[in-house]
Enzyme design. Structure first.
Site, mmCIF file in Angstrom:
data_model
loop_
_atom_site.group_PDB
_atom_site.id
_atom_site.type_symbol
_atom_site.label_atom_id
_atom_site.label_comp_id
_atom_site.label_asym_id
_atom_site.label_seq_id
_atom_site.Cartn_x
_atom_site.Cartn_y
_atom_site.Cartn_z
ATOM 1 N N LEU A 92 0.745 -1.703 -0.071
ATOM 2 C CA LEU A 92 0.326 -0.344 0.288
ATOM 3 C C LEU A 92 1.305 1.512 -0.408
ATOM 4 O O LEU A 92 1.968 1.250 0.734
ATOM 5 C CB LEU A 92 -0.768 0.234 1.266
ATOM 6 C CG LEU A 92 -1.940 -0.902 1.831
ATOM 7 C CD1 LEU A 92 -2.736 -1.223 2.726
ATOM 8 C CD2 LEU A 92 -2.685 -0.637 0.153
ATOM 9 N N GLU A 147 -9.710 -0.422 8.974
ATOM 10 C CA GLU A 147 -8.834 -1.540 9.332
ATOM 11 C C GLU A 147 -7.192 -0.937 10.533
ATOM 12 O O GLU A 147 -6.248 -0.363 9.406
ATOM 13 C CB GLU A 147 -8.168 -2.838 8.124
ATOM 14 C CG GLU A 147 -9.624 -2.633 7.421
ATOM 15 C CD GLU A 147 -8.947 -3.762 6.386
ATOM 16 O OE1 GLU A 147 -8.148 -4.093 6.247
ATOM 17 O OE2 GLU A 147 -9.607 -4.057 5.675
ATOM 18 N N LYS A 149 -3.318 -0.937 10.813
ATOM 19 C CA LYS A 149 -2.395 -1.789 10.234
ATOM 20 C C LYS A 149 -1.801 -2.164 10.999
ATOM 21 O O LYS A 149 -0.735 -1.930 12.035
ATOM 22 C CB LYS A 149 -1.922 -0.828 9.981
ATOM 23 C CG LYS A 149 -0.648 -0.879 8.410
ATOM 24 C CD LYS A 149 -0.628 0.122 8.204
ATOM 25 C CE LYS A 149 1.180 -0.326 7.179
ATOM 26 N NZ LYS A 149 1.649 -1.191 7.906
ATOM 27 N N ASP A 151 0.747 -4.697 12.596
ATOM 28 C CA ASP A 151 2.670 -4.861 11.614
ATOM 29 C C ASP A 151 3.143 -5.968 12.412
ATOM 30 O O ASP A 151 3.569 -6.946 13.001
ATOM 31 C CB ASP A 151 3.412 -4.209 13.614
ATOM 32 C CG ASP A 151 4.250 -4.237 12.699
ATOM 33 O OD1 ASP A 151 5.728 -4.782 12.243
ATOM 34 O OD2 ASP A 151 5.393 -2.882 14.081
ATOM 35 N N TYR A 259 -7.587 -10.125 6.189
ATOM 36 C CA TYR A 259 -8.313 -8.569 5.841
ATOM 37 C C TYR A 259 -8.294 -8.899 3.906
ATOM 38 O O TYR A 259 -8.993 -7.560 3.753
ATOM 39 C CB TYR A 259 -7.139 -8.118 5.572
ATOM 40 C CG TYR A 259 -5.522 -7.486 5.388
ATOM 41 C CD1 TYR A 259 -5.439 -7.552 4.035
ATOM 42 C CD2 TYR A 259 -5.118 -8.020 6.156
ATOM 43 C CE1 TYR A 259 -3.710 -7.857 3.722
ATOM 44 C CE2 TYR A 259 -3.499 -8.290 5.854
ATOM 45 C CZ TYR A 259 -3.321 -7.877 4.562
ATOM 46 O OH TYR A 259 -1.676 -8.216 3.991
ATOM 47 N N LYS A 349 -0.191 5.952 7.843
ATOM 48 C CA LYS A 349 0.781 5.449 9.125
ATOM 49 C C LYS A 349 0.851 7.035 10.611
ATOM 50 O O LYS A 349 1.048 7.237 10.509
ATOM 51 C CB LYS A 349 2.548 5.476 8.986
ATOM 52 C CG LYS A 349 2.266 4.799 7.311
ATOM 53 C CD LYS A 349 2.370 3.711 8.320
ATOM 54 C CE LYS A 349 3.588 3.371 8.676
ATOM 55 N NZ LYS A 349 4.864 3.030 8.235
ATOM 56 N N CYS A 443 28.269 7.373 44.634
ATOM 57 C CA CYS A 443 26.546 8.016 43.751
ATOM 58 C C CYS A 443 26.781 9.550 43.434
ATOM 59 O O CYS A 443 27.922 10.357 43.908
ATOM 60 C CB CYS A 443 26.053 8.367 45.293
ATOM 61 S SG CYS A 443 24.432 9.685 45.056
ATOM 62 N N CYS A 446 25.649 12.255 46.475
ATOM 63 C CA CYS A 446 26.648 12.585 47.894
ATOM 64 C C CYS A 446 27.498 12.163 48.172
ATOM 65 O O CYS A 446 28.124 12.080 48.860
ATOM 66 C CB CYS A 446 25.084 11.713 48.171
ATOM 67 S SG CYS A 446 25.631 10.460 48.251
ATOM 68 N N CYS A 461 22.706 3.887 46.026
ATOM 69 C CA CYS A 461 23.853 4.780 47.053
ATOM 70 C C CYS A 461 23.416 4.403 48.333
ATOM 71 O O CYS A 461 21.757 4.014 48.431
ATOM 72 C CB CYS A 461 23.083 6.163 46.604
ATOM 73 S SG CYS A 461 23.416 7.079 47.771
ATOM 74 N N CYS A 467 21.718 11.263 51.487
ATOM 75 C CA CYS A 467 21.708 11.654 50.199
ATOM 76 C C CYS A 467 20.476 12.675 49.747
ATOM 77 O O CYS A 467 19.296 12.224 50.071
ATOM 78 C CB CYS A 467 21.891 10.474 48.912
ATOM 79 S SG CYS A 467 21.561 10.432 46.823
#
Length: 714
Positions: A92, A147, A149, A151, A259, A349, A443, A446, A461, A467
């Protein structure tokens, strides 16, 4: 309207650009259709194809039969017998906006109008009235079948006398691969059609896909087995259908939606509309998507597009757009085809969920519970309807799985409200300047050590009390009822105090002043004084509650009580070794590791000292010889609603008698206390013939141990 150039005017640079585009598209077709290993996202492929289409439109003399614009897909893969499609499996054309869809609608109406005028001129006076009526009808809003589409992978199924005889992939549109044995394993595909009115020959076209839930299960298994995960459901469907061993296909739990029709017996009379034909397929037992609808005009198509877009994330399968087909079969036949696509259908799309961009840098964020998350800083790219400049890399395992480096060309995905993430790397684009991503040892907020235990995906951490990234959560936990218990210090007030920079850690609570509190929104003097009194009262606590309030990972109330019962002082516990901690009941190597890591951090020690300096204190715990307690060695379970005691009170009383209180029933359970509303735990206890007490019997038992008085139990 832009006119095409004369063939003599195509300059050398255009010829070179066209040739490069064709080579690139052919290479991507091979990876996509034959190897099932796409190297770029669909949006990038569409972009290349549209560039080539535009150049061939501008320079028609450059069009050749070998051009990718004149073909549907790649060549048929080796390893399967080839099948020739008697009716070509065309693809299509695409539109990407409402404006392009409206242009499609205008082209269709214009072509039908011209067709009617020509028919009127050639039909003679006797039929001119009918032709004019047809032309007028053609100019009214058209009926469309809309409909989702899907995938997945296109398939052709041939039934003879109602029995499935052949299944073939699209291939290059003319020759596909014989995958009959594999499609026979698809559970929702009938091998024998229902009813007695089936045509002798019936070819059905459809899409094979894997449901989202099955795709997630496959990847979860791959991760647990330390295998490469699948990039997307489409790859799984294509790869599964083209397995040489049908048993592998059967394990993937593929599904099919039909389809369209291909070949059909010449003498069989089909319904006059596309939607009615799909309904006919349903009657024969063939699966058709429930989301397929009919609508009127382009505006109706756009309404369907918006509706299905909203449902997209909730659908059990992946879709990447909508297909619109003129519903009237006679009008379809009048419109006909171009080289590779019908004029009567178009694919609309969705905004690309995947895009290609550059990974510029990686930063490490600290969550509210201390988890370290690598965040990719990207060259901004428009994907999923928004501009994306950041994406999550989840954890160190994900970085290693992707083999991603700073400077790489990457494919980023954003679906709905899902946080954008990098799904793959374009390895062919990697340069020598790309750099490894190094996970930090400390970390970034801190400076505390980062802890990652064996078997855990997340790094964390260990500076929980200090902290700044964990500040709000640590204070909420510290002040909670089962911890230090500061009455009136709720979650919103904690957030206010932090946002106003009045507290940096839990110890700062004990330095709050009335004048500062009155500056907070909706804080009256009485409420402020009540809060200060509650903070002062919280200074008198127990060793177990204090330990629990620190928020050490996996140290709950029971573990805190066990630690308080085994160590004479906080200092002794802070200097305890892992092997010593493991000698305590319910403290295994993981919990012991958390405790040692927590107390080894200088920042945590500083906050603890500030708490002690604020005069938080507890009585020296009296040592209890647990071996002499009446319920030592027993495991109890509380379930249902206790009306005279809270569950937490009942748990504490049982623990004071030496019992272990569990959240689940097993063969090792000694007794279950079941209040009103007890469910599966009670049922399981009955099946295992475990002792069961109701609340009255439980309270009677506690009185026997002098834990409740007659007055206190009422």
């Amino acid at each position: 309207m832009k006119q095409p150039h004369d063939k003599l005017l195509a300059p050398a640079e255009i010829l070179q650009q066209v040739e490069q585009l064709r080579q690139s598209i052919d290479e991507h077709n091979y990876h996509y259709y034959v190897l099932d290993e796409p190297q770029i996202p669909d949006v990038e492929y569409d972009r290349l194809m549209r560039q080539l289409q535009q150049l061939e439109t501008d320079y028609p003399s450059l069009i050749t039969t070998e051009s990718p614009t004149q073909k549907v897909g790649g060549i048929a893969a080796t390893g399967f017998n080839k099948i020739e499609h008697q009716v070509p499996m065309l693809s299509l054309d695409n539109v990407f906006s409402s404006e392009e869809l409206k242009d499609f609608g205008q082209r269709v109406q214009q072509r039908l109008s011209i067709d009617s005028e020509l028919a009127d001129k050639t039909s003679g006076d006797s039929s001119s009235a009918a032709s004019k009526a047809a032309a007028k009808s053609d100019l009214t809003p058209l009926q469309f079948t809309c409909e989702p589409k899907l995938d997945g992978l296109a398939i052709s199924l041939i039934y003879k006398n109602g029995k499935l005889v052949t299944g073939a992939t699209r291939g290059d549109g003319k020759i596909g691969e014989d995958v009959t044995q594999n499609v026979r394993t698809i559970r929702n595909l009938p091998l024998q059609l229902r009813g007695e009115d089936c045509p002798e020959l019936l070819e059905v076209r459809g899409e094979i896909f894997i449901p989202k839930a099955e795709f997630e299960k496959l990847n979860a298994v791959a991760i647990s087995n330390q295998q490469k995960t699948f990039a997307n459901p489409r790859n799984v469907a294509a790869g599964s259908l083209r397995q040489l061993d049908p048993k592998v296909t059967a394990q993937r739990k593929l599904q099919l939606y039909c389809y369209a029709l291909g070949q059909i017996s010449d003498n069989y009379q089909l319904p006059a509309t596309h939607f009615q034909r799909l309904e006919k397929l349903r009657l024969w037992g063939l699966p058709v998507s429930a989301e397929i609808k009919t609508t009127t005009g382009i505006d109706g198509c756009l309404e369907y597009f918006e509706s299905i877009s909203e449902q997209r994330d909730k659908l059990p399968y992946e879709i990447d757009g909508v297909v619109y087909k003129i519903d009237n079969i006679e009008l379809q036949q009048r419109l006909g085809f171009v080289a590779k696509a019908p004029r009567w259908a178009i694919a609309h799309k969705f905004p690309a969920q995947e895009e290609i961009t550059k990974l510029l840098d990686v930063e490490f964020q600290v969550g509210r519970t201390g988890s370290i998350t690598p965040v990719a800083r990207l060259k901004p790219v428009f994907v999923g309807g928004v501009t994306v400049s950041n994406a999550t890399l989840h954890n160190q395992d994900e970085i290693e799985r992707l083999q991603v480096k700073v400077g790489d060309t990457v494919i980023v995905r954003r679906a709905g409200d899902v946080i954008p993430q990098i799904v793959s790397v374009v390895i062919n684009d990697r340069t020598e300047n790309c750099q490894d991503i190094l996970f930090p040892l400390r970390c970034p907020v801190c400076g505390s050590d980062i802890e990652r235990l064996a078997g855990e995906a997340k790094s964390r951490c260990t500076g929980g009390l200090f902290c700044a990234a964990q500040r709000v959560e640590s204070i909420k936990h510290f002040a909670s009822r089962k911890a230090i218990n500061i009455d009136g210090l709720g979650d919103k007030l904690v957030e206010q105090l932090v946002q106003a920079d009045m507290i940096d850690d839990v110890a700062d609570l004990y330095h709050l002043k009335l004048d500062n509190l009155l500056k907070l929104e909706r804080m009256a003097e009485k409420s402020a004084n009540n809060l200060l009194s509650a903070i002062e009262n919280s200074k008198q606590t127990s060793f177990a509650k204090f330990l629990y309030s620190l928020g050490i990972r996996e140290v709950g109330e029971a573990t805190a009580s066990a630690l308080a019962n085994c160590y004479d002082s906080l200092n002794d516990l802070m200097n305890a070794k892992t092997e010593n901690l493991q000698s305590i009941a319910d403290v295994g190597p993981i919990v012991a590791g958390h405790i040692v890591h927590f107390f080894s951090q200088p920042h945590n020690k500083e906050v603890i000292q500030k708490l002690l300096d604020a005069n938080i204190q507890w009585p020296t715990p009296s040592r209890v010889d647990t071996s002499q307690l009446p319920l030592t060695g027993q495991t109890w379970v509380l379930t249902g609603t206790l009306e005279r005691l809270s569950r937490s009170e009942g748990k504490a009383l049982l623990q004071s008698l030496g019992a272990k209180v569990s959240g689940s029933v097993s063969a090792k359970t000694t007794c279950v206390v079941a209040g009103p509303g007890a469910g599966s735990k009670l049922t399981k206890a009955q099946s295992l013939d475990i002792r069961i007490l109701d609340e009255d019997q439980f309270i009677t038992l506690l009185k026997e141990y002098n834990l409740l008085s007659e007055k206190g139990s009422g």
